[in-house]
Design an enzyme around this catalytic site. Structure first.
Site, PDB file in Angstrom:
ATOM      1  N   GLY B 148      52.589  40.512  64.767  1.00 62.39           N
ATOM      2  CA  GLY B 148      52.578  41.464  65.869  1.00 62.39           C
ATOM      3  C   GLY B 148      53.887  42.238  65.931  1.00 62.39           C
ATOM      4  O   GLY B 148      54.888  41.860  65.314  1.00 62.39           O
ATOM      5  N   CYS B 149      53.874  43.323  66.693  1.00 65.87           N
ATOM      6  CA  CYS B 149      55.054  44.180  66.773  1.00 65.87           C
ATOM      7  C   CYS B 149      56.214  43.470  67.465  1.00 65.87           C
ATOM      8  O   CYS B 149      57.335  43.419  66.937  1.00 65.87           O
ATOM      9  CB  CYS B 149      54.709  45.486  67.480  1.00 65.87           C
TER      10      CYS B 149
END
EC number: 1.2.1.38
Lengths: 345, 345, 345, 345
Positions: B148-149
């Site tokens: 994920g970011c």
């Protein structure tokens, strides 16, 4: 009641003028600017055209003291401390939006402001103008040290929990974010449009002047010497401050229980709105207004309390709270002249 | 090497296409979209006009497996888990930008994603694609769970300190801020322009799906079960993530000493740039690029370490890192096709 | 004086409520919303928390007519025309912020609005509420068709030149730019944050509903049938409209001479501020206020007159002007309740 | 092929460096800055850290001419004219991004630039670098006067209509809007973040230096002396220019017919994308790329042609087109090193 604003070309002064113009109890008589003495305000701020057509004047303490009842200093550091003592002596009340009279300890001032402090006798006299917390002293004051923008959002979000002893004061950490107007109107590459737009910056790590201000008040309120972690960020927007406040709960309490306490703590203070429905305020929801909105979340998994406190940095964080303090000082309704709703969207 | 991108109308897919177009080793053969099957890409994204003139297709696992070597899933949660097992069985490599294969524990997945997990055998096989940390496993993988970011920015900023044991792992607190593109292209009032512009919002307090992902990796790396405080905010800008990471230093070390260690930790990893001059990166300084820039500050007064880690959420936080993982997988130079400088200003 | 606002969840209504709250002559008694009947306003707009704690109601013409003196319609097209005739008949005054009663010609309405017009008898009765131009009729009206945002900025900028016959009416071209709040609160990809931020868009080329509205008034004022070129653009900001107006000077006049005429034209109208120093207003200089600021430039080289007219689209372009019209209607000072300075910065 | 960039601290230089870094045919050998001689580029632009680690040098014409094949001047007005003549004489090719060699008439230069023109012999030699229009001359040039940002967007949008004689050249009016990066990195109140954010400004009415540049080319192309109306606005975004171009159709033609002609006019020019589906480009759709996207609308009601032409002001409006001209000059594929897709969103 005749009022002067000193520091006429800054954003703080301009917000004072916006509120003073519609305030029913006072008359804005003078706007003073060292650098723009003789210039029309509307030449510097065209949005005032036809409405506020005053010419800025030089500062003359003698003359001020004859005609003015109260002076707002919306000046950079190191200006008000030169003039406030003699104004006070001549019976003029002063509300200082700069940091010159906020720190009680001269050593602390020297360390964080890198310059010599104001005369200690006047520092001792100055009342810290966090309106909801120190209203009783403010009513008696001749000199009010109006709080910084970050301290206002942070302290209003922290003091109820601290007083109620629901948090461990040694665990306090504040991650604060500000709109760019807090940096003022002075030019710098840091706030050049093309550098700041679509950008997010941390700045002054561990060095921000508001750290000792917050620590001083928290230490007073808790009765012990506190050192906090406080970090500042610039967000690509003009107005708004959010303090995201973290602390360990001494024993776990549900969000609702903490909300109920905060709500009762501020029940007689219309400008602090505690969200009782569990919603979390965003900065836009106080834009242009004197409100401080507070959201609360207690995390059962981690045992942390998170408090989100938002203000408009130029209003509750500066000029709005200064007017609120003037209202307190003269015994007027605290909302006089600053009872505007936020502008949304 | 023939490539397909699934989820063709989202921002993740669009960034993949931007990089794949100029990647010298691969050919983008198919763009797949359930909802826009039969539509030209350039009708949905006019910036592709005349350059990428492909028509989106429906997903047909059988046909994909005959013509495609590697598939990127840039889909919402709960899509890739339906298709990846059969693709893997048919010999197609998969890089999944969604969260379906990131959490090893099915209980954790159920709790945080509120849906049933992917088949455990494939979850077990999936390699977590944090390129700089798990490069060796990535080279061997058939299925890569692209991070994920928020976890990318956070973990790259934390792992060196954790491994070097300079911080107390129980004290970790992360205040993360993201640009709005992280919320995707789906319409919602929260990211309606007039609601989000000139606004700063905290959201999903204590509920963000990236919390267990970060905890899982930190626990692996530290060898103990860690619970962290992790808070997310939306900032009025399109791209960029900043993780402001706080932790107690086990014993005080000077900023320079910690910088030196970080710098050496990442010395063979061109996409992580540790600022050795003590400057603090802002998000714009990685805009549009695959870099993760890291700034470090150790505060002697408080004993806290602060790490500022910034990425472009759509690049290093999603599509850029996915390409980086493809490069690792096939033994190409890790910068192939993603060696763009940030766009500044 | 008891007031109702209909269309309670839109930005127009929210601005009406902001001004009505502090208006000394009226009481906001009802907020009506078809879609949110029964919901608290503050649940939809948290910035109203603790200050406006009303619950939205359904529309009941019968009941309204018994308790309410004046109704503001802040509804989309095709709503007010259903209710206004019976309200008028029952003696309730109506100010309609939608376009339902603006176009006198039913053919024109059908063509541009693509729906059937309001009953002609009421259209005939409706007074076009451009306050500075039609004040005398507004004072007598029962039904006021409040102007659109673009027409307000454009007409206030054009009418003096047209009346003075300094421009060739056939040469008028208007390039208009608006902030995004003009598009309302309804979700669409066009005003999704990530699509609109850092973006500039032209839209509705030759199709905008405000074209016939502007042409109708210009034709009335000039006495001849006029067709104009009018183009609209969306600018990445929330509030503000700028109309850049171009026309051929019939014979060359200096900028100062034209400014002098404009200034005298609006001398009794405090909300129109003609810049006499030759400066050109920007949209921020009227932000949040009811001012229309006008800058003028006559180009000797080209023989063109350029007029720059700026307003806040939600205030002078909608709700502020509606209040101004209410003030006119009841004979109150025109600035009552809307005498706020612009918020700057 | 060895390249030098002069003017190393401006945005134009920084964009040149971004493209040159990945250009396969050239080597960036020197970055020259008068004011920052001796400073590392990455100290001024931290986004270059670890990737471009060059030190800026002073300008030494003699030494440059021995080691460098081509020089880009990304300097303010009045710099390149001092150095280009001797560089040309020494056999160094020059591409000048400033306005010093664009205007053929010395009287015009003096009037609009308020300073003395470059030596006429070199002005005469300079080829105007509008790549799609003057490609044949560019291939032969030693000195290329790279077009201004506004002229690029405007001329590419106008020249096909002018050449095809579908418009009356006397009726041309251009309303142009630019992102703020066009104002460069120099500090000024006008582009101070808090003054420019949420703001829209018209500026330099009738005075912009790009007016004579556009008129010169339009006059050449049409064969008659043309005077145009050209107005500039600053939009609160960093990158992007939109020229909204208006002209009277000599006889009415349908939008599709005009689109078809434009499309065929630019069919061999990959960087100009005419929208054949009738859609209108927004500035974001060319962000960070060298494309000029063109949308067309012919209004039957008014007889006006509207052309919307968008570019990234720092790419096709400056550095990207400069690289494109270098590619033409050396006979390389015109897209070499600048074939990036726009960054979206």
């Amino acid at each position: 009641m005749k009022i002067a604003v000193i520091g006429g070309t800054g954003y703080g002064a301009i917000e004072l003028i916006r509120f003073l113009k519609n305030h029913p109890k006072v008359e804005l008589t003078k706007v003073i600017s060292h650098s723009q003495n003789g210039t029309k305000l509307s030449a510097v701020y065209p949005h005032l055209t036809d409405v506020i057509e005053m010419t800025m004047e030089a500062l003359d303490v003698e003359e001020l003291s004859k005609t003015i009842d109260l002076v707002f200093f919306a000046t950079p550091s190191n200006v008000s401390k030169e003039y406030i003592p003699s104004l006070i002596e001549k019976g003029v009340k002063c509300i200082d939006l700069s940091g010159d009279f906020r720190l009680k300890s001269p050593e602390s001032y020297e360390r964080w402001y890198q310059s010599s402090p104001a005369p200690q006798a006047y520092v001792d006299k100055a009342v810290y103008g966090l309106s909801e917390i120190y209203g009783d002293q403010i009513k008696q004051a001749n000199l009010i040290a109006n709080p910084g923008c970050y301290p206002t959002a942070t302290l209003l979000g922290l003091i109820p929990a601290l007083k109620q002893q629901v948090i461990d004061p040694k665990s306090i950490l504040i991650d604060a974010k500000s709109g760019v107007s807090g940096a003022g109107r002075g030019l710098s590459l840091n706030v050049h449009y093309s550098e700041m737009n679509e950008n997010l910056k941390a700045y002054k790590l561990g060095q921000h002047k508001h750290i000792p201000e917050i620590e001083q008040i928290l230490s007073n309120e808790s009765g012990e010497d506190l050192t906090i972690t406080f970090m500042t960020h610039l967000v690509p927007m003009t107005r708004g401050i959010m303090s995201t406040i973290y602390a360990d709960l001494t024993e776990f309490k549900k969000t609702d229980e903490i909300i109920a306490f905060y709500h009762s703590f501020y029940q007689n203070h219309p400008f602090v709105r505690v969200r009782t429905d569990g919603s979390i305020p965003s900065t836009r929801e106080v834009y242009g207004s004197n409100y401080c909105d507070i959201g609360i979340y207690a995390d059962e998994r981690t045992g942390k309390l998170t408090v989100i406190s938002v203000i408009d940095n130029l209003v509750k964080g500066a000029s709005g709270q200064a007017i609120q303090n003037m209202n307190l000082l003269y015994g007027w309704d605290v909302q006089t002249g600053i009872d505007h709703l936020p502008i949304y969207p």
